[in-house]
Structure formats: structure tokens, C-alpha cells
Scaffold this motif. Sequence first.
Motif, short mmCIF file in Angstrom:
data_model
loop_
_atom_site.label_atom_id
_atom_site.label_comp_id
_atom_site.label_asym_id
_atom_site.label_seq_id
_atom_site.Cartn_x
_atom_site.Cartn_y
_atom_site.Cartn_z
N THR A 187 1.94 -9.54 0.28
CA THR A 187 0.90 -10.14 -0.53
C THR A 187 0.57 -8.92 -1.76
O THR A 187 0.16 -8.00 -1.53
CB THR A 187 -0.52 -10.04 0.32
OG1 THR A 187 -0.03 -10.88 1.41
CG2 THR A 187 -1.62 -10.55 -0.59
N THR B 184 5.13 -4.10 3.40
CA THR B 184 4.20 -4.30 4.37
C THR B 184 4.89 -4.38 5.81
O THR B 184 5.95 -4.53 5.89
CB THR B 184 3.26 -5.57 4.09
OG1 THR B 184 4.03 -6.77 3.97
CG2 THR B 184 2.74 -5.63 2.66
N THR C 32 4.03 -6.43 7.79
CA THR C 32 4.33 -7.81 8.11
C THR C 32 5.91 -8.35 7.55
O THR C 32 6.65 -8.77 8.22
CB THR C 32 3.50 -9.00 7.64
OG1 THR C 32 2.08 -8.66 8.18
CG2 THR C 32 3.70 -10.34 7.84
N GLY D 224 -6.45 -2.03 6.36
CA GLY D 224 -6.55 -3.38 6.90
C GLY D 224 -5.37 -4.20 6.29
O GLY D 224 -4.18 -3.94 6.26
N ASN D 225 -5.85 -5.47 5.94
CA ASN D 225 -4.58 -6.44 5.41
C ASN D 225 -4.20 -6.11 4.15
O ASN D 225 -3.23 -6.64 3.61
CB ASN D 225 -5.37 -7.82 5.59
CG ASN D 225 -6.71 -8.20 4.71
OD1 ASN D 225 -6.83 -7.19 3.85
ND2 ASN D 225 -7.12 -9.17 4.60
N GLN D 226 -4.85 -5.00 3.60
CA GLN D 226 -4.25 -4.61 2.05
C GLN D 226 -3.55 -3.37 2.05
O GLN D 226 -2.86 -2.76 1.43
CB GLN D 226 -5.42 -4.33 1.07
CG GLN D 226 -6.48 -5.36 0.85
CD GLN D 226 -5.49 -6.56 0.20
OE1 GLN D 226 -4.73 -5.97 -0.87
NE2 GLN D 226 -5.93 -7.71 0.33
#
Length: 200
Positions: free
Chosen positions: A31, A156, A158, A190-192
Motif C-alpha cells: 500500500t 510489507t 502482507t 500499524g497498517n502503515q
Amino acid sequence: MAYYNLKKKPVFTTKEGEKETLYAGIVYSGTISSERLISKVAERSGFKEGELAGALIELLNEVAYQIGEGYIVELGDFGYFSGKIKSRLVANKDDIRSQSVHFNGVNFRASKKFRMMARGELERNPYHNFRQSKEWSNEALDKFVTEHIEKHGFITRTIYSQLTGRLKNKALDDLKRMAAKGIIEREGYGNQMHFVKKTE
């Protein structure tokens, strides 16, 4: 360059007697945060990062306001944004009151130009065989991550899991080990959270 993997068609969509089939699914490279996107645009344009960030905030506020006023908003060659509403189900139209109708999200319809511009080159994931084995050396994984970061700028957890087939906890252990060795370093939380090449 984007990658894809071949996936099995879900059982519930396969008719009785039909042969097992495969379909292509994109493997996302991660992302891109708004901060990284702004930084990249600033690098190749005459705009300062602060100006771009300010314009983005103002666009967000104005687009949201106009959608709330019932307009479909065209945002340049990106496409069209429109609001969605929701209400409870009733048998009689007189049973619906304005208090029970509310906005419930936003639709986005990409323009033809944007859809055409977003068509990059595709190649089958060269590491798809990782999914079929549990035994891979740390050296092979280190090399994979280094090559991916050199090409894409970051990785990342993911996307690492998608490309190597490693489960979440094992993937985190791998990336932490590489960070401890000084191959990569962590940025964000976190998601970043993502990993980049270790700076000298």
C-alpha cells in the motif's frame, strides 16, 4: 511491473462434473501511503510537499461536501464519486422517515482514461513455487527481499507473505531477523508499517 498468481476456482462456483479450473489474481505490491505518494509527486514536479498535502486535504473536504449535497463529483481524469444511502426495508412507503435514511459509503467509477493509464505490465510471480515448500534457506529469503526492495522501494509483511507463502507470524519473524542483520529497516507503524533498505 506487477505480478499475478494462479488460483483455483472456488468449489462453490464449480458445477458438478466440471473440471477444476484456475484463474489469475493480482499479487499486490503493498500500500502506497498518501505521504509517500505526495513525496513522489513532489520529486518530479515543481510543487512542494506541503502544497500538495494542502491541496489534497482541500479536495477531500470539498468532494465530501458536494457528495453530501447530492452531487456526483468528477475529479479530473480519475473518475466520478457518488454517495450511497441506506434505509430499513418496509412494505409501505409511508413507513419510511427521513431520520431512518442515511449515507452509507461512496461509489467510485474510474474514467476510461484512468483505467487505460493504470494498465501496467503483468508477469507471473516468479516466486510462486515458494508456496509449495516449507524449506527455504535464510539466504534465499534475504536475496528475495533485497531484490524486491531494490525494484519497488519497500516491502510489507502482507506482500512478503503473498509472495513467499510464509504465514503471518513466520513472515514477521523473517523480516525482524533481516532488520536485526542490518539488511532492512522498519518504517511506520500499524497498517502503515513497511520495510526499506537499510540506510548507511
